[in-house]
Design a protein around this motif. Sequence first.
Motif, PDB file in Angstrom:
ATOM      1  N   SER A  34       0.851  -1.185   0.000  1.00  0.00           N
ATOM      2  CA  SER A  34       0.000   0.000   0.000  1.00  0.00           C
ATOM      3  C   SER A  34       0.890   1.240   0.000  1.00  0.00           C
ATOM      4  O   SER A  34       2.044   1.183   0.427  1.00  0.00           O
ATOM      5  CB  SER A  34      -0.929   0.010   1.214  1.00  0.00           C
ATOM      6  OG  SER A  34      -0.190   0.138   2.424  1.00  0.00           O
ATOM      7  N   PRO A  64       0.784   5.825   0.405  1.00  0.00           N
ATOM      8  CA  PRO A  64      -0.037   6.959   0.849  1.00  0.00           C
ATOM      9  C   PRO A  64      -0.515   7.811  -0.316  1.00  0.00           C
ATOM     10  O   PRO A  64       0.194   7.998  -1.306  1.00  0.00           O
ATOM     11  CB  PRO A  64       0.920   7.740   1.756  1.00  0.00           C
ATOM     12  CG  PRO A  64       2.287   7.403   1.247  1.00  0.00           C
ATOM     13  CD  PRO A  64       2.206   5.994   0.753  1.00  0.00           C
ATOM     14  N   ARG A 105      -3.310  12.955   3.538  1.00  0.00           N
ATOM     15  CA  ARG A 105      -3.670  12.942   4.956  1.00  0.00           C
ATOM     16  C   ARG A 105      -4.981  13.683   5.138  1.00  0.00           C
ATOM     17  O   ARG A 105      -5.197  14.741   4.539  1.00  0.00           O
ATOM     18  CB  ARG A 105      -2.589  13.600   5.818  1.00  0.00           C
ATOM     19  CG  ARG A 105      -1.247  12.892   5.793  1.00  0.00           C
ATOM     20  CD  ARG A 105      -0.291  13.482   6.815  1.00  0.00           C
ATOM     21  NE  ARG A 105      -0.732  13.204   8.172  1.00  0.00           N
ATOM     22  CZ  ARG A 105      -0.441  12.081   8.836  1.00  0.00           C
ATOM     23  NH1 ARG A 105       0.284  11.143   8.277  1.00  0.00           N
ATOM     24  NH2 ARG A 105      -0.861  11.914  10.073  1.00  0.00           N
ATOM     25  N   SER A 143      -4.972  11.579   9.813  1.00  0.00           N
ATOM     26  CA  SER A 143      -4.756  10.180   9.447  1.00  0.00           C
ATOM     27  C   SER A 143      -4.196  10.088   8.035  1.00  0.00           C
ATOM     28  O   SER A 143      -4.667  10.782   7.130  1.00  0.00           O
ATOM     29  CB  SER A 143      -6.073   9.383   9.524  1.00  0.00           C
ATOM     30  OG  SER A 143      -6.597   9.379  10.831  1.00  0.00           O
ATOM     31  N   GLU A 144      -3.202   9.240   7.865  1.00  0.00           N
ATOM     32  CA  GLU A 144      -2.642   9.004   6.541  1.00  0.00           C
ATOM     33  C   GLU A 144      -3.550   8.037   5.790  1.00  0.00           C
ATOM     34  O   GLU A 144      -3.821   6.931   6.263  1.00  0.00           O
ATOM     35  CB  GLU A 144      -1.242   8.411   6.664  1.00  0.00           C
ATOM     36  CG  GLU A 144      -0.566   8.150   5.327  1.00  0.00           C
ATOM     37  CD  GLU A 144       0.789   7.492   5.475  1.00  0.00           C
ATOM     38  OE1 GLU A 144       1.804   8.139   5.183  1.00  0.00           O
ATOM     39  OE2 GLU A 144       0.817   6.322   5.926  1.00  0.00           O
ATOM     40  N   ARG A 179      -4.057   5.536   2.858  1.00  0.00           N
ATOM     41  CA  ARG A 179      -3.250   4.698   1.982  1.00  0.00           C
ATOM     42  C   ARG A 179      -4.164   3.870   1.084  1.00  0.00           C
ATOM     43  O   ARG A 179      -5.306   3.575   1.464  1.00  0.00           O
ATOM     44  CB  ARG A 179      -2.338   3.770   2.797  1.00  0.00           C
ATOM     45  CG  ARG A 179      -1.416   4.495   3.762  1.00  0.00           C
ATOM     46  CD  ARG A 179      -0.529   3.532   4.519  1.00  0.00           C
ATOM     47  NE  ARG A 179       0.417   2.864   3.664  1.00  0.00           N
ATOM     48  CZ  ARG A 179       1.629   3.344   3.353  1.00  0.00           C
ATOM     49  NH1 ARG A 179       2.023   4.510   3.860  1.00  0.00           N
ATOM     50  NH2 ARG A 179       2.444   2.682   2.573  1.00  0.00           N
ATOM     51  N   ARG A 222      -3.394   5.514  10.335  1.00  0.00           N
ATOM     52  CA  ARG A 222      -3.585   5.160   8.936  1.00  0.00           C
ATOM     53  C   ARG A 222      -4.997   4.672   8.655  1.00  0.00           C
ATOM     54  O   ARG A 222      -5.632   4.040   9.491  1.00  0.00           O
ATOM     55  CB  ARG A 222      -2.608   4.039   8.527  1.00  0.00           C
ATOM     56  CG  ARG A 222      -1.201   4.487   8.222  1.00  0.00           C
ATOM     57  CD  ARG A 222      -0.233   3.358   8.360  1.00  0.00           C
ATOM     58  NE  ARG A 222      -0.186   2.873   9.757  1.00  0.00           N
ATOM     59  CZ  ARG A 222       0.546   3.428  10.701  1.00  0.00           C
ATOM     60  NH1 ARG A 222       1.286   4.478  10.435  1.00  0.00           N
ATOM     61  NH2 ARG A 222       0.534   2.949  11.931  1.00  0.00           N
ATOM     62  N   THR A 267      -6.490   2.503   5.377  1.00  0.00           N
ATOM     63  CA  THR A 267      -6.060   1.810   4.168  1.00  0.00           C
ATOM     64  C   THR A 267      -7.266   1.337   3.374  1.00  0.00           C
ATOM     65  O   THR A 267      -8.182   0.725   3.936  1.00  0.00           O
ATOM     66  CB  THR A 267      -5.166   0.611   4.507  1.00  0.00           C
ATOM     67  OG1 THR A 267      -4.057   1.045   5.296  1.00  0.00           O
ATOM     68  CG2 THR A 267      -4.644  -0.053   3.243  1.00  0.00           C
ATOM     69  N   GLU A 293      -6.835   1.970  11.072  1.00  0.00           N
ATOM     70  CA  GLU A 293      -5.888   1.344  12.005  1.00  0.00           C
ATOM     71  C   GLU A 293      -5.780   2.188  13.263  1.00  0.00           C
ATOM     72  O   GLU A 293      -4.846   2.984  13.423  1.00  0.00           O
ATOM     73  CB  GLU A 293      -4.536   1.168  11.327  1.00  0.00           C
ATOM     74  CG  GLU A 293      -4.583   0.304  10.081  1.00  0.00           C
ATOM     75  CD  GLU A 293      -3.231   0.172   9.418  1.00  0.00           C
ATOM     76  OE1 GLU A 293      -2.231  -0.058  10.137  1.00  0.00           O
ATOM     77  OE2 GLU A 293      -3.170   0.310   8.191  1.00  0.00           O
TER      78      GLU A 293
END
Length: 361
Positions: free
Chosen positions: A4, A6, A9, A13-14, A16, A75, A77, A86
């Motif tokens: 994965s 990025p 943001r 939170s990032e 991905r 993160r 995803t 996450e």
Amino acid sequence: MQWSFPIGRVAGSEVRIHLTFFLLLLWIGIVHFQAGGAAAATDGIVFVIAVFACVVLHELGHAIAARRYGIKTPRITLLPIGGVAELERMPEKPSEEIVVALAGPLVNVVIAAVLLLFLGGRFDPDTLASMENPATGFAARLAAVNIVLVLFNLIPAFPMDGGRVLRALLAMRYPRVRATEIAGTIGQIAAFAFGFLGLVGGNPLLIFVAIFVYLAANAETQATGLRDAARAVKVRDAMITSYESLRPNARLADAADALLRTTQHEFPVTDGGRHLRGVLTRAALVEGLREHGADKPVIEMMVRDIPKVRDTAWLTAAIDAMQEGRVPAVAVVGADDRMVGYVTFENISELMMLRAAGKWR
């Protein structure tokens, strides 16, 4: 999460996206192109992207609710089967877990309401049955998808949102570990049901969901049990004290020699005063040898900013530090701030297995 990368943001939170997500877009494009040409393929891909934008908002709902209780979400995803927020950890108070779990589906309710009330969408059984038909209307189909997301996520299959609500309700009556075991068992049963329906109906996506739910339910049940057992154990009782370390001026060739003559999977990099500089993992060692060669300095491949905990702390402090920092180990220091050992998830699991096998420590 591997494979994965990025894309930005949002709210701290990032976000991905997993590479397999593009396989989903490719598959959608091919299927729609065969059915209606380039226009249909474009509509199908744009619609899937819009659906996953709603999924991101769903996961942000969890993240914002968790932030209210001091829990970060490093993160989010995107996978072909949906999104995964996450969180550093889930709230342990049942009322807080219910709020965090329901925040995601509530976002989808709001999206559906906006699409239906203000953007000309409509919802009826015919709309649900024709979500893939462009003639139904973009807003109507997107509203229908959000309603389906709400209903699907509220299925009491742990660790889905409905399963977390179930676990929280059970935790009001039973100890948290027992509540997790019950919810996890229900989640695994639901996973088998999803898998059966996917096989009978020829739906590969439902099969992937079944696999994900089963593995996630099993993993979270074990993690909850581990964390509960760690509350009664001091870090000094679980730390690794017999190990080989590397000096900051060591090369990968030195680390390779150490890997062969020991059973270690990670090597602390310490200076002359036993102060930790970082940790070189076996995976980083192999990657470094492959890409840079044996003369590469270990300090350029090691994981830096390794958290420290006192040897008198409870083991849960080490678990929290590894989860929050996403690091392979935590350094254990004494009163003089010098390293006296380190802790990994692997040796914590070994300690818990020994304790479960009989009276030990």
